[in-house]
Design an enzyme around this catalytic site. Structure first.
Site, short mmCIF file in Angstrom:
data_model
loop_
_atom_site.label_atom_id
_atom_site.label_comp_id
_atom_site.label_asym_id
_atom_site.label_seq_id
_atom_site.Cartn_x
_atom_site.Cartn_y
_atom_site.Cartn_z
N TYR A 323 0.85 -1.30 0.01
CA TYR A 323 0.04 -0.08 -0.09
C TYR A 323 1.01 1.39 -0.01
CZ TYR A 323 -4.01 -3.21 1.46
OH TYR A 323 -4.56 -4.24 1.43
N GLU A 399 -20.65 1.17 20.62
CA GLU A 399 -21.52 1.21 19.45
C GLU A 399 -21.93 2.69 19.21
OE1 GLU A 399 -24.04 -1.57 20.16
OE2 GLU A 399 -23.25 -3.10 18.70
#
Ligand SMILES: [Zn+2]
Ligand SMILES: [Zn+2]
Length: 424
Positions: A323, A399
């Protein structure tokens, strides 16, 4: 940049209301994805859920099977304008989950011929659920949306299985960034290193390039008691490993950017009294500048070969580029900073240090200006310095970050569409 018209600020309020209304649904999506993680290039179920969702929302275009399991969706707004892209990665990791959750993963799957436990240990389940939420928010507001939003649901960010192509590079090769080409691309990553509610950003080089290094030292096998009858690749490898440490510490201008050369594996020999024919080493090279990246590759190669030659051994150096450097476009980052501050609160937006990890979001940024931000997921009860990091079997996502992620990406997209002239 012009001031957003009145309509735009009411669009912002609509985004926030829609994101909040969708929070429970985004959490449910994330839990389902978390309980059913899929490895790189095997995101069949995830991709089907994503594609079904985009179609149900009435997207103008939904392409599936991009780079094996990727999904590219296009949402055309009711008003003319430019195109912006949003990206989420979908793949999980071969990690056995240790987080005590009712929806913890129990999935096992094949990875390079081995049965492994699978877990969303990098939080890509959160990224996918967030982008599904953004799709729904923006689809609901499309009549007032300027321009188009391209949704990139990407497979195999954590590298595809051995012998396969995949990820952002393959998506681009298969046309994900064409027809239409966006003016900018945004992405985010959840991180344990930031507290819940914090958004981290950095202009310029942000995450490292990552390249695989494989060095084979070829000697000549002989009895361990009579090394002079052969060529010892073990001692030569020791010299090569130590020599390589001087590339970064003695040859590279470290005031420019940091860099790392690591040998992480070495294999050679079968028993104590045989000097083997060869030794194989594997490592990784990290940089924050494409010029330094090429320079270090050249120095590692010539140094390893020269050291081996000095011991009359042969040496094969193989560097596989993975990458590129993740570079946040400085002008785009500066232009979007007010958006991030509005979304998270000014005191919750932090300039973060460079990250030695890597991201194939960098391939998208090579084509168009891009901004990759970090979203904190560590709850108040834990310290970010000691919270289990991404890729840990104990990596935990609070969350409450999900609705922040939906708002961040939706506002980034809309603010960019409002700011760029329609001809761009
Ligand atoms: Zn990861
Ligand atoms: Zn990741």
């Amino acid at each position: 940049m012009t001031e957003p018209p009145i309509a735009a600020s009411s669009l912002a309020a609509q985004i926030d209301a829609a994101a909040l209304g969708l929070e429970a649904q985004v959490i449910a999506w994330r839990r389902d994805l978390h309980a059913n993680p899929e490895l790189g290039n095997r995101e069949f179920r995830t991709a089907a859920i994503v594609a079904g969702h985009l179609r149900a929302l009435g997207f103008d275009e939904v392409r599936t099977g991009v780079a094996h399991t990727g999904v590219v969706g296009l949402l055309v707004g009711g008003l003319p304008g430019p195109v912006v892209a949003l990206r989420a990665d979908m793949d999980a990791l071969p990690v056995a989950e240790e987080v005590d959750l009712p929806f913890a993963s129990k999935v096992r799957a094949d990875w390079n011929g081995e049965q492994v436990d699978v877990m969303h240990a990098c939080g890509h389940d959160a990224h996918t659920a967030i982008l599904m939420g953004v799709a729904e928010v923006l689809a609901g507001l499309r009549a007032g949306l300027r321009g188009s939003v391209k949704f990139l649901f990407q497979p195999a960010e954590e590298l595809p299985p051995e012998g396969e192509e995949g990820g952002a590079k393959l998506m681009i090769e298969q046309g994900a960034m064409a027809n239409p080409t966006p003016s900018a691309v945004f992405g985010l990553h959840v991180t344990s290193r930031l507290a819940l509610g914090v958004i981290g950003y950095r202009p310029g080089p942000t995450m490292a390039s990552a390249d695989n290094l494989k060095i084979t030292v070829h000697g000549r096998q002989t009895h361990g008691a009579m090394p002079w009858l052969g060529v010892d690749p073990i001692v030569t490898s020791a010299q090569v490993i130590l020599g390589l440490q001087t590339v970064v510490s003695r040859q590279v201008d470290l005031t420019q950017e940091p860099a790392v050369v690591t040998i992480g594996a070495i294999k050679g020999g079968l028993r104590e009294n045989i000097i083997p024919d060869s030794v194989e080493m594997r490592g990784t090279i990290r940089t924050f500048d494409e010029g330094m990246r090429d320079d270090i590759h050249e120095r590692v190669t010539t140094l390893a070969e020269a050291i081996a030659r000095g011991s009359r051994a042969g040496c094969t150096v193989c560097i596989k580029k993975n990458y590129p450097v993740t570079v946040n476009d400085p002008a785009l980052t500066a232009a979007m900073l007010p958006t991030l501050r509005r979304v998270a609160g000014a005191d919750q937006v932090q300039l973060v240090p460079k990250v030695m990890g890597s991201e194939d979001f960098s391939f998208f940024q090579q084509l168009v200006p891009g901004l990759f931000i970090f979203i904190g997921v560590t709850p108040e009860s834990q310290a970010t310095a000691t919270a289990a990091p991404n890729h840990s079997p104990r990596f935990f996502v609070d969350e409450r970050c999900l609705v922040s992620g939906v708002r961040a990406l939706a506002h980034l997209a809309c603010d960019l569409l409002e700011a760029v002239p329609a001809s761009a």
